[in-house]
Write an enzyme that holds these catalytic residues in place. Structure first.
Site, short mmCIF file in Angstrom:
data_model
loop_
_atom_site.label_atom_id
_atom_site.label_comp_id
_atom_site.label_asym_id
_atom_site.label_seq_id
_atom_site.Cartn_x
_atom_site.Cartn_y
_atom_site.Cartn_z
N ARG A 251 -15.86 52.37 33.92
CA ARG A 251 -15.77 52.01 32.48
C ARG A 251 -14.38 52.36 32.02
NH1 ARG A 251 -19.88 53.31 27.57
NH2 ARG A 251 -20.80 51.50 28.54
N HIS B 25 -18.81 43.29 29.39
CA HIS B 25 -19.80 44.34 29.66
C HIS B 25 -20.95 43.67 30.44
CE1 HIS B 25 -21.91 47.98 29.46
NE2 HIS B 25 -22.16 48.09 28.18
N GLN C 17 -24.58 45.07 30.84
CA GLN C 17 -25.32 44.96 29.59
C GLN C 17 -25.97 43.57 29.48
OE1 GLN C 17 -25.70 47.44 27.09
NE2 GLN C 17 -27.25 45.97 26.49
N ASP D 32 -23.84 44.15 17.54
CA ASP D 32 -23.16 45.29 18.16
C ASP D 32 -22.32 45.96 17.07
OD1 ASP D 32 -21.95 47.07 19.95
OD2 ASP D 32 -20.62 45.59 20.86
N CYS E 276 -26.98 46.24 22.02
CA CYS E 276 -26.64 46.96 23.25
C CYS E 276 -26.77 48.47 23.06
CB CYS E 276 -25.23 46.60 23.69
SG CYS E 276 -24.00 46.87 22.40
N ARG F 225 -31.48 48.32 31.44
CA ARG F 225 -30.19 48.64 32.08
C ARG F 225 -30.45 49.24 33.45
NH1 ARG F 225 -25.62 49.56 29.03
NH2 ARG F 225 -24.65 49.71 31.09
N1 CP Z 1 -24.85 49.94 25.82
C1 CP Z 1 -24.12 50.85 26.47
O1 CP Z 1 -23.32 50.53 27.35
O2 CP Z 1 -24.31 52.14 26.08
P1 CP Z 1 -23.39 53.37 26.49
O3 CP Z 1 -22.05 53.15 25.85
O4 CP Z 1 -24.11 54.57 25.92
O5 CP Z 1 -23.28 53.42 27.97
N1 NVA Z 2 -18.57 46.84 21.94
C1 NVA Z 2 -18.96 48.22 22.18
C2 NVA Z 2 -20.07 48.27 23.19
C3 NVA Z 2 -20.59 49.65 23.47
C4 NVA Z 2 -21.66 49.67 24.52
C5 NVA Z 2 -17.76 49.01 22.65
O1 NVA Z 2 -16.98 48.50 23.46
O2 NVA Z 2 -17.58 50.13 22.19
#
Ligand code: CP
Ligand code: NVA
Length: 304
Positions: A101, A128, A131, A223, A263, A291
């Site tokens: 990530r 993502h 997700q 989101d 998400c 997930r």
């Molecule tokens: N939706 C998601 O990716 O959650 P986190 O940021 O908690 O991993």
């Molecule tokens: N769009 C959000 C998604 C978090 C899971 C971010 O990137 O922070």
């Protein structure tokens, strides 16, 4: 199957459907897959915070018989303490897969090119994909055959919006993104989705009116208005995105049996009201659980 899973488009429609089948089988009978990744180690590189992604990958690899090692920014300090190239060249000799990530999408592309082991994208500023796999698995569980369904994403044209467009394009789900002017999905992502949708026949569109966007939608998705890394824009975004809040009034313009997805994490009272996220038609917690199942199936497909 591609070595890496960096965007949903790394899998063909058939590969995604097969991954869903495996995910649902794993969900039904966990013990059947208890040893499939026996002794394998997955490195989890996080440059941003996480609840769901970290927990589901950690638990998921254990349920498949493997182990994970969590590497926070404090350990790696990617690109600063050590170059991305050197990290890739070290880890490929130590572990059997990397979930990462990070911020720039180019980092996961570079990792994929330089490491001989599978790289799984656990969120970049661009996409993502894990997700979206969980989201469409949830949609499938709730609505059956995906082809011809409509999903409307309301809010910022961000990483999550991009992944939903890619998944819809592959699977024949019409995806409408309803967002304020200036916050549309990345043009390259939009064009890529439209091109990919030619095969499935899905319609991918971007509109500015949220009510028009959710019309006839089987699923309404939102989101946060400010993603990780955009914290300093939060105040301005709060004002711009307020008319895009998913509340009961907006939901009343979707199909009467529409589900709500997010998400998570959610900012209750901002992009979604309590009344919507806590409604019976909200599937956000089954979605979060998925997930785990979706990613276990992705790991099985790539690392087995
Ligand atoms: N939706 C998601 O990716 O959650 P986190 O940021 O908690 O991993
Ligand atoms: N769009 C959000 C998604 C978090 C899971 C971010 O990137 O922070």
């Amino acid at each position: 199957m591609n070595k890496d899973f960096l965007t949903v488009l790394d899998m063909s429609a058939d590969e995604i459907r097969e991954t869903f089948k495996i995910a649902l089988d794993m969900k039904k009978d966990r013990s059947k897959y208890a040893d499939v990744l026996k002794g394998q180690t997955l490195a989890l590189i996080f440059e941003k915070p996480s609840l769901r992604t970290r927990t589901t990958f950690d638990v998921g690899i254990q349920q498949l018989g493997g182990f994970s090692i969590y590497l926070s920014p404090a350990e790696i300090n990617l690109g600063k303490r050590e170059s991305v190239y050197d990290v890739a060249k070290n880890l490929e000799r130590m572990v059997q897969g990397i979930m990462i990530r990070t911020f720039a999408h180019q980092i996961v592309i570079d990792m994929g090119n330089w490491a001989s082991i599978p790289i799984i994208n656990g969120l970049t500023d661009y996409t993502h994909p894990c997700q979206a796999m969980a989201d469409f698995l949830t949609l499938h569980e709730e609505k059956g055959d995906l082809k011809g369904l409509k999903l409307c994403y309301v809010g910022d044209g961000n990483n999550v919006a991009h992944s939903l467009m890619f998944a819809g394009a592959r699977l024949g789900v019409d995806v409408t993104v309803a967002c304020p002017q200036g916050y549309e999905p990345n043009l390259n992502a939009f064009r890529t989705a439209v091109e990919a949708a030619k095969e499935s026949g899905a319609t991918i569109e971007v509109v500015n009116d949220p009510k028009a966007g959710v019309k006839d939608a089987d699923a309404v998705y939102t989101d946060v208005w400010a993603s990780m890394g955009q914290e300093e824009e939060a105040k301005e975004r709060d004002r711009i995105f307020r008319p895009y809040q998913v509340n009961e009034e907006l939901m009343s313009h979707a199909k009467s049996d529409a589900i709500f997805l997010h998400c998570l994490p959610a900012h209750r009272g901002d992009e979604v009201t309590d009344a919507v996220i806590d409604a019976p038609y909200s599937k956000v917690f089954p979605e979060a659980e998925n997930r785990l199942h979706a990613q276990k199936a992705v790991m099985y497909q790539l690392m087995n």
